[in-house]
Design a protein around this motif. Structure first.
Motif, PDB file in Angstrom:
ATOM      1  N   ARG A 194       0.832  -1.134   0.199  1.00 57.62           N
ATOM      2  CA  ARG A 194       0.001   0.057  -0.015  1.00 57.62           C
ATOM      3  C   ARG A 194       0.962   1.287   0.056  1.00 57.62           C
ATOM      4  N   ARG A 195       1.874   1.135  -0.821  1.00 56.58           N
ATOM      5  CA  ARG A 195       2.840   2.390  -1.093  1.00 56.58           C
ATOM      6  C   ARG A 195       3.063   2.305  -2.450  1.00 56.58           C
ATOM      7  N   VAL A 196       2.983   3.521  -3.165  1.00 52.07           N
ATOM      8  CA  VAL A 196       3.252   3.763  -4.478  1.00 52.07           C
ATOM      9  C   VAL A 196       4.766   3.568  -4.699  1.00 52.07           C
ATOM     10  N   LEU A 197       5.432   2.827  -5.670  1.00 53.21           N
ATOM     11  CA  LEU A 197       6.773   2.729  -5.859  1.00 53.21           C
ATOM     12  C   LEU A 197       7.212   3.747  -6.785  1.00 53.21           C
ATOM     13  N   PRO A 198       8.483   3.974  -6.769  1.00 56.34           N
ATOM     14  CA  PRO A 198       8.996   5.060  -7.720  1.00 56.34           C
ATOM     15  C   PRO A 198       8.453   4.771  -9.136  1.00 56.34           C
ATOM     16  N   GLU A 199       8.428   3.646  -9.536  1.00 57.44           N
ATOM     17  CA  GLU A 199       7.754   3.686 -11.179  1.00 57.44           C
ATOM     18  C   GLU A 199       6.380   4.010 -11.151  1.00 57.44           C
ATOM     19  N   GLY A 200       5.875   4.140 -10.186  1.00 59.34           N
ATOM     20  CA  GLY A 200       4.201   4.812 -10.140  1.00 59.34           C
ATOM     21  C   GLY A 200       4.531   6.188 -10.183  1.00 59.34           C
ATOM     22  N   LEU A 201       5.220   6.691  -9.360  1.00 58.71           N
ATOM     23  CA  LEU A 201       5.308   8.145  -9.252  1.00 58.71           C
ATOM     24  C   LEU A 201       5.943   8.701 -10.593  1.00 58.71           C
ATOM     25  N   ARG A 202       6.943   8.211 -11.146  1.00 58.37           N
ATOM     26  CA  ARG A 202       7.313   8.406 -12.426  1.00 58.37           C
ATOM     27  C   ARG A 202       6.327   8.435 -13.442  1.00 58.37           C
ATOM     28  N   LEU A 203       5.557   7.493 -13.383  1.00 56.21           N
ATOM     29  CA  LEU A 203       4.537   7.344 -14.506  1.00 56.21           C
ATOM     30  C   LEU A 203       3.526   8.341 -14.240  1.00 56.21           C
ATOM     31  N   ARG A 204       3.185   8.722 -13.076  1.00 54.81           N
ATOM     32  CA  ARG A 204       2.331   9.898 -12.602  1.00 54.81           C
ATOM     33  C   ARG A 204       2.906  11.362 -13.256  1.00 54.81           C
ATOM     34  N   GLN A 205       4.158  11.558 -13.045  1.00 53.22           N
ATOM     35  CA  GLN A 205       4.695  12.594 -13.501  1.00 53.22           C
ATOM     36  C   GLN A 205       4.886  12.692 -15.055  1.00 53.22           C
ATOM     37  N   ARG A 206       5.045  11.454 -15.676  1.00 54.59           N
ATOM     38  CA  ARG A 206       4.746  11.754 -17.276  1.00 54.59           C
ATOM     39  C   ARG A 206       3.733  11.997 -17.636  1.00 54.59           C
ATOM     40  N   ILE A 207       2.445  11.709 -17.072  1.00 56.59           N
ATOM     41  CA  ILE A 207       1.165  11.866 -17.514  1.00 56.59           C
ATOM     42  C   ILE A 207       1.191  13.375 -17.366  1.00 56.59           C
ATOM     43  N   GLU A 208       1.638  14.108 -16.270  1.00 58.49           N
ATOM     44  CA  GLU A 208       1.364  15.364 -15.921  1.00 58.49           C
ATOM     45  C   GLU A 208       1.993  16.144 -17.022  1.00 58.49           C
ATOM     46  N   ASP A 209       3.484  15.781 -17.361  1.00 59.41           N
ATOM     47  CA  ASP A 209       4.300  16.415 -18.409  1.00 59.41           C
ATOM     48  C   ASP A 209       3.499  16.480 -19.738  1.00 59.41           C
ATOM     49  N   LEU A 210       3.096  15.280 -19.872  1.00 57.77           N
ATOM     50  CA  LEU A 210       2.600  15.146 -21.350  1.00 57.77           C
ATOM     51  C   LEU A 210       1.179  15.829 -21.365  1.00 57.77           C
ATOM     52  N   THR A 211       0.715  15.989 -20.266  1.00 60.54           N
ATOM     53  CA  THR A 211      -0.714  16.756 -20.327  1.00 60.54           C
ATOM     54  C   THR A 211      -0.368  18.301 -20.483  1.00 60.54           C
ATOM     55  N   ASP A 212       0.558  18.646 -19.764  1.00 58.08           N
ATOM     56  CA  ASP A 212       1.165  20.347 -20.196  1.00 58.08           C
ATOM     57  C   ASP A 212       1.596  20.252 -21.692  1.00 58.08           C
ATOM     58  N   GLU A 213       2.316  19.396 -22.069  1.00 54.28           N
ATOM     59  CA  GLU A 213       2.625  19.507 -23.393  1.00 54.28           C
ATOM     60  C   GLU A 213       1.948  19.662 -24.590  1.00 54.28           C
ATOM     61  N   ARG A 214       0.900  18.487 -24.325  1.00 55.86           N
ATOM     62  CA  ARG A 214      -0.256  18.447 -25.267  1.00 55.86           C
ATOM     63  C   ARG A 214      -1.617  19.420 -24.868  1.00 55.86           C
ATOM     64  N   THR A 215      -1.474  20.336 -24.028  1.00 56.71           N
ATOM     65  CA  THR A 215      -2.509  21.428 -23.940  1.00 56.71           C
ATOM     66  C   THR A 215      -2.036  22.954 -24.192  1.00 56.71           C
ATOM     67  N   ALA A 216      -0.817  22.821 -24.715  1.00 53.16           N
ATOM     68  CA  ALA A 216      -0.203  24.300 -24.991  1.00 53.16           C
ATOM     69  C   ALA A 216      -0.845  24.948 -26.203  1.00 53.16           C
ATOM     70  N   LEU A 217      -1.611  24.180 -27.075  1.00 52.77           N
ATOM     71  CA  LEU A 217      -2.233  24.796 -28.252  1.00 52.77           C
ATOM     72  C   LEU A 217      -3.088  26.034 -27.786  1.00 52.77           C
ATOM     73  N   PRO A 218      -3.898  26.190 -26.697  1.00 54.60           N
ATOM     74  CA  PRO A 218      -4.565  27.163 -26.604  1.00 54.60           C
ATOM     75  C   PRO A 218      -3.810  28.502 -26.397  1.00 54.60           C
ATOM     76  N   TRP A 219      -2.626  28.328 -25.714  1.00 58.77           N
ATOM     77  CA  TRP A 219      -1.714  29.464 -25.442  1.00 58.77           C
ATOM     78  C   TRP A 219      -1.087  29.931 -26.911  1.00 58.77           C
ATOM     79  N   GLN A 220      -0.718  28.795 -27.739  1.00 60.81           N
ATOM     80  CA  GLN A 220      -0.168  29.306 -29.124  1.00 60.81           C
ATOM     81  C   GLN A 220      -1.049  29.975 -29.855  1.00 60.81           C
ATOM     82  N   LEU A 221      -2.284  29.403 -29.985  1.00 59.98           N
ATOM     83  CA  LEU A 221      -3.477  30.545 -30.387  1.00 59.98           C
ATOM     84  C   LEU A 221      -3.541  31.889 -29.923  1.00 59.98           C
ATOM     85  N   LEU A 222      -3.585  31.815 -28.638  1.00 60.41           N
ATOM     86  CA  LEU A 222      -3.715  33.098 -28.002  1.00 60.41           C
ATOM     87  C   LEU A 222      -2.483  34.149 -28.252  1.00 60.41           C
ATOM     88  N   GLY A 223      -1.348  33.415 -28.219  1.00 56.11           N
ATOM     89  CA  GLY A 223       0.096  34.412 -28.700  1.00 56.11           C
ATOM     90  C   GLY A 223       0.844  34.476 -27.562  1.00 56.11           C
TER      91      GLY A 223
END
Length: 309
Positions: free
Chosen positions: A234-263
């Motif tokens: 019942r503890r998350v291993l480093p592999e689990g935390l790295r996966l969670r961080q990767r999902i966050e990084d991908l979310t930030d990367e793939r939601t940049a479009l609105p800001w590109q459109l805004l300028g």
């Protein structure tokens, strides 16, 4: 000082950073209302008991665009919110009209609450609204179901409320993108809540419980994460935390479009003008719900290794 939409010339690290930075203000501009006493009082006037005003009011007001589609569709769109709570809300409200009453009550509370608790956000929201709506109208619909449903709702006449709804649509577009990444990683609602809880360094199972997951659902999440090699005892291993961080990084990367459109200039101006009043709104959440609520608005370090953030 105005906001003009402009298509940015390229992508790269700067857009990731802009996306990551502005996501916090987007979340805060919207999220504070779900625990605000002004909204909860209106939900009680619609017939909810006080103990239900928060969770059911959240589901009903945010889920109103999805009400005609039924509980299973909203469960799929909401991601981590308790399926039992969503089904209970549908049983209680008995149709789209009941949901729409909560949508309208929330909008009343938004106008009142922003002027009272974060007056510095009023002018920026009124000014950025038209530019953000131009951005929203250019965002791809494919796979963004909650965004698409919310986009179909009437646009408010009030410049303040119109600006807020444009920001809310950016939030829903990001959320849909995030849940697509969660699903692509093969994670369930219970599993991602557990990973997210430990990535935030919150106490045991706090986030899962706050989203209405039952003890059985939480146990099943831990069991499946253990089977996948992402948790143990019942503890998350480093592999689990790295996966969670990767999902966050991908979310930030793939939601940049609105800001590109805004300028780039307007995107940076958004950060500068929205961050100070959003700190007041986050303090409002601290007072009305607690310091662990609205985790997407909380500052935290990136998870880099097995030692934690």
């Amino acid at each position: 000082m105005g906001f003009e939409p402009h298509v940015g010339p390229g992508t790269g690290g700067k857009w990731y950073e802009i996306s990551r930075r502005n996501a916090r203000s987007v979340q805060t501009t919207v999220g504070w209302i779900f625990w605000d006493p002004g909204a909860l009082a209106r939900y009680e006037q619609l017939g909810l008991e006080s103990v239900l005003a928060g969770p059911i009011g959240y589901i009903a007001s945010r889920g109103a665009p999805f009400a005609p589609a039924g509980p299973d569709a909203l469960i799929a769109a909401f991601g981590s919110i308790s399926p039992a709570g969503i089904r209970f809300t549908f049983d209680l409200l008995k149709g789209p009209d009941g949901f729409r009453a909560f949508w309208d009550a929330r909008d009343e509370a938004i106008e009142e609450g922003l002027r009272r608790h974060a007056p510095g956000i009023v002018d920026p929201l009124c000014e950025i609204g038209p530019a953000l709506w131009s951005v929203v109208d250019q965002l791809p619909l494919l796979g963004r179901t909650l965004f698409g449903a919310t986009l179909s709702m009437p646009r408010p006449d009030s410049p303040l409320l119109s600006g807020w709804h444009a920001v809310n649509l950016l939030r829903e577009w990001r959320g849909d993108t995030h849940w697509a990444l969660v699903a692509a990683a093969g994670l369930t609602s219970s599993e991602i809540s557990i990973l997210h809880n430990e990535w935030l360094c919150y106490e045991d199972d706090w986030l899962s419980k706050s989203r209405g997951h039952t003890g059985e659902e939480i146990d099943e999440g831990w069991e499946s994460l253990t089977h996948k090699g992402l948790a143990a005892d019942r503890r998350v291993l480093p592999e689990g935390l790295r996966l969670r961080q990767r999902i966050e990084d991908l979310t930030d990367e793939r939601t940049a479009l609105p800001w590109q459109l805004l300028g780039e200039h307007a995107a940076h101006e958004f950060a500068q003008r929205f961050e100070p009043p959003c700190e007041l709104l986050l303090s409002r959440v601290d007072e009305t719900a607690g310091v662990r609520y609205q985790p997407a608005s909380r500052q935290r370090a990136r998870y880099e290794d097995g030692t934690g953030a």
